[in-house]
Write an enzyme that holds these catalytic residues in place. Sequence first.
Site, mmCIF file in Angstrom:
data_model
loop_
_atom_site.group_PDB
_atom_site.id
_atom_site.type_symbol
_atom_site.label_atom_id
_atom_site.label_comp_id
_atom_site.label_asym_id
_atom_site.label_seq_id
_atom_site.Cartn_x
_atom_site.Cartn_y
_atom_site.Cartn_z
ATOM 1 N N GLU A 177 34.993 -29.692 -57.531
ATOM 2 C CA GLU A 177 34.875 -31.110 -57.122
ATOM 3 C C GLU A 177 36.176 -31.639 -56.544
ATOM 4 O O GLU A 177 36.677 -32.700 -56.943
ATOM 5 C CB GLU A 177 34.433 -31.968 -58.301
ATOM 6 C CG GLU A 177 33.023 -31.656 -58.744
ATOM 7 C CD GLU A 177 32.481 -32.638 -59.772
ATOM 8 O OE1 GLU A 177 33.277 -33.291 -60.452
ATOM 9 O OE2 GLU A 177 31.253 -32.745 -59.884
ATOM 10 N N GLU A 377 25.918 -27.587 -59.862
ATOM 11 C CA GLU A 377 25.828 -28.544 -60.970
ATOM 12 C C GLU A 377 24.771 -29.572 -60.646
ATOM 13 O O GLU A 377 24.739 -30.099 -59.524
ATOM 14 C CB GLU A 377 27.139 -29.318 -61.185
ATOM 15 C CG GLU A 377 28.232 -28.552 -61.848
ATOM 16 C CD GLU A 377 29.461 -29.416 -62.158
ATOM 17 O OE1 GLU A 377 29.314 -30.624 -62.427
ATOM 18 O OE2 GLU A 377 30.569 -28.866 -62.133
#
Length: 479
Positions: A177, A377
């Site tokens: 991320e 995710e």
Amino acid sequence: MEQSFSKDFLWGGAVAAHQIEGGWDEDGKGVSIADVMTAGGNGIPRKITDGVLEGENYPNHEAIDFYHRYKEDIALFKELGLKAFRTSINWARIFPNGDDTEPNEAGLAFYDALFDELLKNGIEPIVTLSHFEIPYNLYKTYGGFKNKKVIDYFVRYGETVMERYKEKVKYWMTFNEINNQQDGEYDVHLWTNSAVILEEGDNKEKIIFQAGLNELIASAKVVKKGHEINPSFQIGCMMAYVPVYPYSSNPDDLMAANKLMHRRFFYSDIHVRGEIPTYTLKKWEKEGLNIEYTDEELQVLKEGTVDYVGFSYYMSNAVTTLPDVKGNAVKDYPSAKLVSNPYIQSSEWGWPIDPVGLRYTLNLIYERYQVPMFIVENGFGAYDKVEEDGKICDPYRIDYLKYHMSEMKKAVLEDGVDLMGYTPWGIIDIVSFGSGEMEKRYGMIYVDKDNQGNGTLERRKKESFTWYKNIIATNGEEL
Ligand code: P53
């Protein structure tokens, strides 16, 4: 027209080392940036302490003790039918201080054993190199990724593990991320992405972009080295795609959404295309940010582009310039605010739930890059209750996953996007990253431990376990 997912679609589950392993000071491991984060709560931020202090509660120190229980957990993953398991290597196990000249053999041996166990059970390891586990010393001594020296330490670490596990791990990602540090919404991300703490007088914009660019250079160097180490490696980036919608059909709202997306795309545009995008160069120039980079580094970015785009998807955002709607200010579009979307509901932690946004995101990214994608995710954090007979019924989690997977299926079968796999987040209950809680649970496997750290750590299958097992066994046909 294809009727189902390809036979090699990677149905899996995802976690990160610091949220699962524990064993924070075992076998020569150094202190990582996650080890100095205290427990927060729902709506209560975590503190970052100056080193590990007596009397504070650090939930990642023990986590769910995967470090000692991984064989038992992998047996459950096998029973669930997982084809892939995404975790990270805890950087501080391998280079305890980050700047060590030699790696810690005991740390390397742990991941040898872990990957062997996965492979023995027919589960493909998917490995993130940096998932909030930067050695604390790299902050203390160098100030984290805003310092270019840290690029070299990351490259040494990346090369070491890619060389060591070249026969065991095929799928890699560099920085988890990486774009989450891009706005002020979660200041903690500058810490977890980059090991940076802002000081009095710092130009925050400059630091956000300098640290990010340094990571992108570090990533490109490792991607290039990785392809030399093993040409069949698949090395991806890892983005948090939270698509931004215009709240109204006012063209100004659309432009504000586009501008906000630029703050996310800065990272994946460089990862995939190997060039700093013009919208970013213009911004740096206009704001006089003086971001430092050399011609040689620009060349490095070109030579280290990724093979696929890995990303997390949890939610969407909405933005507006309409004066009568309340919201939080955003950067790069002064008249705009982030507002809640009246068409979608939120979880108990205030996270918007938007399955269609996943289909939209898959299309958006595929149209932009035409490279394979990997949803690494997606999941639903919720409070679970163990019934008197020991059962854990979690229909809300099944619903969330079912609707998201159905939209994913439409993107693949109806829209034709190229998707490698799907690894839902927190396949087993783990320590929440944002709040440090155990009771914000994502798992299909329950772990007996509460927010205060009490519990036997016993594992139990939830109703969602049986549901997901069937989805995998039928290759998504029953979605
Ligand atoms: P927790 C925000 C937006 C999207 C993804 O988060 C995010 C965040 C951070 O709050 O983080 C990812 O545990 C991250 C994981 C994390 C997961 O989302 O706060 O990659 O480490 O656990 C879920 O509910």
